[in-house]
Design a protein around this motif. Structure first.
Motif, PDB file in Angstrom:
ATOM      1  N   SER A  23       0.830  -1.207   0.000  1.00 33.05           N
ATOM      2  CA  SER A  23       0.000   0.000   0.000  1.00 33.05           C
ATOM      3  C   SER A  23       0.862   1.253   0.000  1.00 33.05           C
ATOM      4  O   SER A  23       0.572   2.222  -0.706  1.00 33.05           O
ATOM      5  CB  SER A  23      -0.926   0.006   1.218  1.00 33.05           C
ATOM      6  N   LYS A  24       1.930   1.237   0.775  1.00 34.22           N
ATOM      7  CA  LYS A  24       2.849   2.381   0.800  1.00 34.22           C
ATOM      8  C   LYS A  24       3.522   2.564  -0.559  1.00 34.22           C
ATOM      9  O   LYS A  24       3.716   3.695  -1.025  1.00 34.22           O
ATOM     10  CB  LYS A  24       3.891   2.193   1.895  1.00 34.22           C
ATOM     11  N   LEU A  25       3.884   1.450  -1.200  1.00 37.65           N
ATOM     12  CA  LEU A  25       4.481   1.543  -2.524  1.00 37.65           C
ATOM     13  C   LEU A  25       3.493   2.132  -3.525  1.00 37.65           C
ATOM     14  O   LEU A  25       3.857   2.969  -4.356  1.00 37.65           O
ATOM     15  CB  LEU A  25       4.941   0.157  -2.993  1.00 37.65           C
ATOM     16  N   PHE A  26       2.232   1.706  -3.444  1.00 44.48           N
ATOM     17  CA  PHE A  26       1.224   2.229  -4.364  1.00 44.48           C
ATOM     18  C   PHE A  26       1.041   3.737  -4.165  1.00 44.48           C
ATOM     19  O   PHE A  26       1.016   4.493  -5.148  1.00 44.48           O
ATOM     20  CB  PHE A  26      -0.110   1.511  -4.162  1.00 44.48           C
ATOM     21  N   ALA A  75      21.248  -3.728   6.993  1.00 42.47           N
ATOM     22  CA  ALA A  75      21.087  -2.281   7.033  1.00 42.47           C
ATOM     23  C   ALA A  75      20.035  -1.882   8.053  1.00 42.47           C
ATOM     24  O   ALA A  75      19.010  -2.549   8.211  1.00 42.47           O
ATOM     25  CB  ALA A  75      20.712  -1.768   5.650  1.00 42.47           C
ATOM     26  N   SER A  76      20.286  -0.765   8.724  1.00 37.86           N
ATOM     27  CA  SER A  76      19.312  -0.224   9.666  1.00 37.86           C
ATOM     28  C   SER A  76      18.203   0.470   8.896  1.00 37.86           C
ATOM     29  O   SER A  76      18.341   0.797   7.709  1.00 37.86           O
ATOM     30  CB  SER A  76      19.984   0.755  10.618  1.00 37.86           C
ATOM     31  N   ILE A  77      17.102   0.714   9.574  1.00 42.85           N
ATOM     32  CA  ILE A  77      15.979   1.363   8.916  1.00 42.85           C
ATOM     33  C   ILE A  77      16.331   2.785   8.495  1.00 42.85           C
ATOM     34  O   ILE A  77      15.883   3.277   7.455  1.00 42.85           O
ATOM     35  CB  ILE A  77      14.733   1.341   9.840  1.00 42.85           C
ATOM     36  N   GLN A  78      17.192   3.457   9.288  1.00 45.88           N
ATOM     37  CA  GLN A  78      17.617   4.815   8.912  1.00 45.88           C
ATOM     38  C   GLN A  78      18.465   4.781   7.649  1.00 45.88           C
ATOM     39  O   GLN A  78      18.334   5.651   6.774  1.00 45.88           O
ATOM     40  CB  GLN A  78      18.414   5.447  10.061  1.00 45.88           C
ATOM     41  N   HIS A  79      19.325   3.756   7.552  1.00 42.21           N
ATOM     42  CA  HIS A  79      20.161   3.612   6.365  1.00 42.21           C
ATOM     43  C   HIS A  79      19.311   3.331   5.127  1.00 42.21           C
ATOM     44  O   HIS A  79      19.545   3.900   4.051  1.00 42.21           O
ATOM     45  CB  HIS A  79      21.170   2.489   6.587  1.00 42.21           C
ATOM     46  N   LEU A  80      18.318   2.469   5.286  1.00 40.15           N
ATOM     47  CA  LEU A  80      17.429   2.148   4.173  1.00 40.15           C
ATOM     48  C   LEU A  80      16.603   3.358   3.754  1.00 40.15           C
ATOM     49  O   LEU A  80      16.343   3.566   2.565  1.00 40.15           O
ATOM     50  CB  LEU A  80      16.510   0.991   4.553  1.00 40.15           C
ATOM     51  N   ARG A  81      16.194   4.162   4.712  1.00 42.18           N
ATOM     52  CA  ARG A  81      15.439   5.378   4.395  1.00 42.18           C
ATOM     53  C   ARG A  81      16.299   6.351   3.605  1.00 42.18           C
ATOM     54  O   ARG A  81      15.843   6.925   2.606  1.00 42.18           O
ATOM     55  CB  ARG A  81      14.946   6.042   5.680  1.00 42.18           C
ATOM     56  N   THR A  82      17.551   6.520   4.037  1.00 38.46           N
ATOM     57  CA  THR A  82      18.464   7.411   3.322  1.00 38.46           C
ATOM     58  C   THR A  82      18.680   6.937   1.894  1.00 38.46           C
ATOM     59  O   THR A  82      18.642   7.723   0.939  1.00 38.46           O
ATOM     60  CB  THR A  82      19.807   7.496   4.054  1.00 38.46           C
ATOM     61  N   LYS A  83      18.879   5.618   1.738  1.00 35.86           N
ATOM     62  CA  LYS A  83      19.087   5.074   0.400  1.00 35.86           C
ATOM     63  C   LYS A  83      17.842   5.258  -0.466  1.00 35.86           C
ATOM     64  O   LYS A  83      17.944   5.506  -1.675  1.00 35.86           O
ATOM     65  CB  LYS A  83      19.450   3.590   0.485  1.00 35.86           C
ATOM     66  N   ALA A  84      16.664   5.128   0.136  1.00 32.00           N
ATOM     67  CA  ALA A  84      15.428   5.300  -0.624  1.00 32.00           C
ATOM     68  C   ALA A  84      15.314   6.732  -1.135  1.00 32.00           C
ATOM     69  O   ALA A  84      14.956   6.955  -2.307  1.00 32.00           O
ATOM     70  CB  ALA A  84      14.226   4.945   0.245  1.00 32.00           C
ATOM     71  N   PHE A  85      15.612   7.710  -0.275  1.00 33.45           N
ATOM     72  CA  PHE A  85      15.558   9.109  -0.707  1.00 33.45           C
ATOM     73  C   PHE A  85      16.586   9.379  -1.805  1.00 33.45           C
ATOM     74  O   PHE A  85      16.280  10.055  -2.803  1.00 33.45           O
ATOM     75  CB  PHE A  85      15.794  10.046   0.475  1.00 33.45           C
ATOM     76  N   ALA A 130      14.347   0.241  -3.606  1.00 37.02           N
ATOM     77  CA  ALA A 130      14.858   0.917  -2.402  1.00 37.02           C
ATOM     78  C   ALA A 130      13.716   1.320  -1.481  1.00 37.02           C
ATOM     79  O   ALA A 130      13.796   1.161  -0.258  1.00 37.02           O
ATOM     80  CB  ALA A 130      15.682   2.136  -2.805  1.00 37.02           C
ATOM     81  N   LEU A 131      12.639   1.831  -2.060  1.00 35.63           N
ATOM     82  CA  LEU A 131      11.470   2.190  -1.258  1.00 35.63           C
ATOM     83  C   LEU A 131      10.837   0.947  -0.636  1.00 35.63           C
ATOM     84  O   LEU A 131      10.426   0.957   0.535  1.00 35.63           O
ATOM     85  CB  LEU A 131      10.446   2.913  -2.124  1.00 35.63           C
TER      86      LEU A 131
END
Length: 276
Positions: free
Chosen positions: A15-18, A114-124, A258-259
């Motif tokens: 749902s978040k991806l959509f 990877a930590s969630i913060q790292h994954l968030r940074t990579k997604a951005f 990444a997202l």
């Protein structure tokens, strides 16, 4: 009423991806649309109000957003497939069996622990770099970029530049085999998936960008010919796409993945919080 956080883990992630694909996707996609295609069904064109007033003196103003009401749901579905479904299919059907044969433990869908913060940074970063790659396609298509010798890149050179940029994005942000295979599949299948919409007149590529006729050499009087005619119409051989969109689809796949990793990590963290 159920919220995203109260949905089962896979449903919440998808749902978040959509939602991301349906909102952010059209904005990123619009970075090169005006130089590639024209929308015929439910078009959306937004001009810069500060330059529109000067357009009569300086010529037609370029739109800051060029898309269609068809695009948000289509990109929402695309992000679900590219970020949540296709990478897992590739991992389970291709990468994992090959690694088992080679008795290797590498090649996980998510690189490292990877930590969630790292994954968030990579997604951005992935979303931003995808936007830059798509903008690069617009610059190449409009011949705003010249080579060191002063010449303008031809179609083959433009695609090569785009492929280097897209592969560089994968090398810097990912490096997993599953993501590379998924993005490679999408770079071929993504443009082809537009054929039904082009055939239906939803949009069309402008003559200067329409350099790819994927079905022009399909054999006549065969099963494939009859199938293509039934789905796309008798003029399917003349349906035109733009070859430069292939690497763009590659990049979109990378930011979708990444997202998807970030959203998956979010759901896993919430599950651990509930367990505690």
């Amino acid at each position: 009423m159920r919220t995203l956080s109260s949905l089962p883990k896979p449903a919440a992630e998808l749902s978040k991806l959509f939602v991301t694909g349906a909102t952010v996707g059209p904005l990123v996609d619009s970075l090169h649309n005006q130089c590639l295609l024209e929308y015929n069904i439910a078009p959306i064109t937004i001009f810069n109000p500060f330059t529109t007033s000067l357009s009569s003196e300086l010529g037609p103003a370029d739109p800051i957003l060029c898309t269609s009401w068809l695009i948000p749901p289509l990109l929402g579905i695309a992000y679900v497939v590219l970020g949540g479904i296709l990478p897992r299919l590739v991992q389970n059907a291709v990468v994992s069996p090959l690694l088992q044969q080679g008795k290797s433990s590498g090649g996980n869908l998510r690189p490292g622990d990877a930590s969630i913060q790292h994954l968030r940074t990579k997604a951005f970063i992935a979303v931003i770099t995808t936007g830059l790659i798509i903008k690069l396609s617009e610059q190449l298509q409009t011949q705003a970029i010249t080579l060191p010798d002063g010449t303008v890149p031809d179609s083959g050179q433009s695609i090569s530049i785009m492929l280097v940029a897209a592969l560089g994005q994968w090398l810097v942000l990912d490096t997993t085999p599953a993501a590379l295979i998924a993005a490679a599949i999408t770079s071929i299948g993504g443009p082809l998936s537009e054929l039904p919409f082009v055939a239906a007149g939803a949009w069309e590529y402008i003559p200067s960008a329409a350099d790819y006729f994927p079905l022009s050499s399909l054999p006549t009087n065969g099963v494939l010919d009859e199938l293509a005619s039934a789905i796309l119409g008798d003029g399917y051989r003349d349906l035109a796409l733009s070859s430069i969109t292939g690497p763009c689809y590659f990049a979109v796949t990378m930011d979708s993945i990444a997202l998807g990793r970030w959203f998956s990590a979010q759901e896993a963290e919430e599950d651990q919080t509930l367990i505690r």
